[in-house]
Design an enzyme around this catalytic site. Structure first.
Site, PDB file in Angstrom:
ATOM      1  N   ILE A 102      -5.694  -9.836  -9.024  1.00  0.00           N
ATOM      2  CA  ILE A 102      -5.056 -10.012  -7.296  1.00  0.00           C
ATOM      3  C   ILE A 102      -4.244  -8.893  -6.624  1.00  0.00           C
ATOM      4  CG2 ILE A 102      -2.966 -12.609  -7.978  1.00  0.00           C
ATOM      5  CD1 ILE A 102      -4.001 -13.045  -4.887  1.00  0.00           C
ATOM      6  N   CYS A 103      -4.174  -8.396  -5.584  1.00  0.00           N
ATOM      7  CA  CYS A 103      -3.179  -7.609  -5.419  1.00  0.00           C
ATOM      8  C   CYS A 103      -3.027  -6.395  -6.847  1.00  0.00           C
ATOM      9  CB  CYS A 103      -1.670  -8.250  -5.550  1.00  0.00           C
ATOM     10  SG  CYS A 103      -0.563  -7.154  -3.972  1.00  0.00           S
ATOM     11  N   ALA A 104      -1.617  -5.973  -6.871  1.00  0.00           N
ATOM     12  CA  ALA A 104      -1.078  -5.121  -8.025  1.00  0.00           C
ATOM     13  C   ALA A 104      -2.464  -5.125  -9.337  1.00  0.00           C
ATOM     14  CB  ALA A 104       0.413  -4.727  -8.320  1.00  0.00           C
TER      15      ALA A 104
END
Length: 218
Positions: free
Chosen positions: A107-109
């Site tokens: 998720i995300c970064a």
């Protein structure tokens, strides 16, 4: 025992994995009653890390102590420190585990870290945006495989944006097959909408006989 492995690193986004770790670790809505996938935190070392929200976590294990035969899933949260070279071992582990078909949720970064490692060059994926992945640089050449969608599951890899914590939980639970279809639908709709009707449907789905409650046939 089969475990939920969560990679922890400084500045990790506490909130992004809350739904999925709570359900896998507790097993409260598993269709197989009494089963759960206990959560084990994993670090590059056993030095404590501090999350984005200021929570201190001391990892249970280091990356080099992991074995794939006890893994249900590997969860990779977002964090501001993914660019640090010291996290390369978990990315190499991720490459190996994906090849083995072990579910990985990023998720995300964390999606950007996978992209920079070249792990998204030839498979459908998503992130915060395509521009976001390009900014990370590295070995990313997967723009043609980028999907402008909230969440993408390709084989054993699940990717989503910073806003996809609930979606990530749903996809991981579905991929692992631990909830019945009725339970998963009601669970997701309840947390998505907050409507109590869906909570009652969730409870009703759990009242139905599970695998461990099936009557024996003569």
């Amino acid at each position: 025992m089969t475990y939920t492995y969560v990679y922890v690193l400084d500045t990790m986004a506490d909130w992004e994995l809350g739904h999925v770790t709570a359900e896998l670790g507790s097993g409260q809505y598993f269709k197989k009653r009494g089963e759960a996938f206990p959560v084990r935190t994993v670090g590059i070392s056993k030095e404590r890390i501090v999350t984005k929200g200021g929570v201190t976590i001391v990892p249970d294990l280091t990356v080099d102590e992991l074995t794939h035969d006890q893994a249900a899933v590997l969860l990779l949260p977002g964090a501001d420190t993914w660019r640090e070279v010291r996290h390369k071992p978990v990315l190499e582990l991720t490459r190996d585990w994906l090849a083995r078909g072990i579910t990985v949720g990023a998720i995300c970064a964390a999606t950007a870290a996978l992209a920079a490692e070249g792990l998204l060059n030839d498979r459908p994926h998503t992130s915060n945006s395509l521009e976001y992945l390009k900014q990370f640089g590295g070995d990313y050449r997967g723009a043609d495989y980028y999907r402008n969608e909230k969440i993408v599951r390709d084989g054993s890899l699940i990717t989503t944006s910073a806003a996809g914590g609930l979606l990530l939980a749903r996809e991981v639970l579905e991929a692992l097959g631990v909830f019945s279809e009725k339970t998963l639908a009601a669970w997701y709709d309840y947390y998505r909408t907050g409507e109590v009707t869906h909570y009652y449907l969730l409870l009703e789905s759990m009242a139905e006989p599970g695998p461990s409650q099936d009557p024996q046939t003569s």
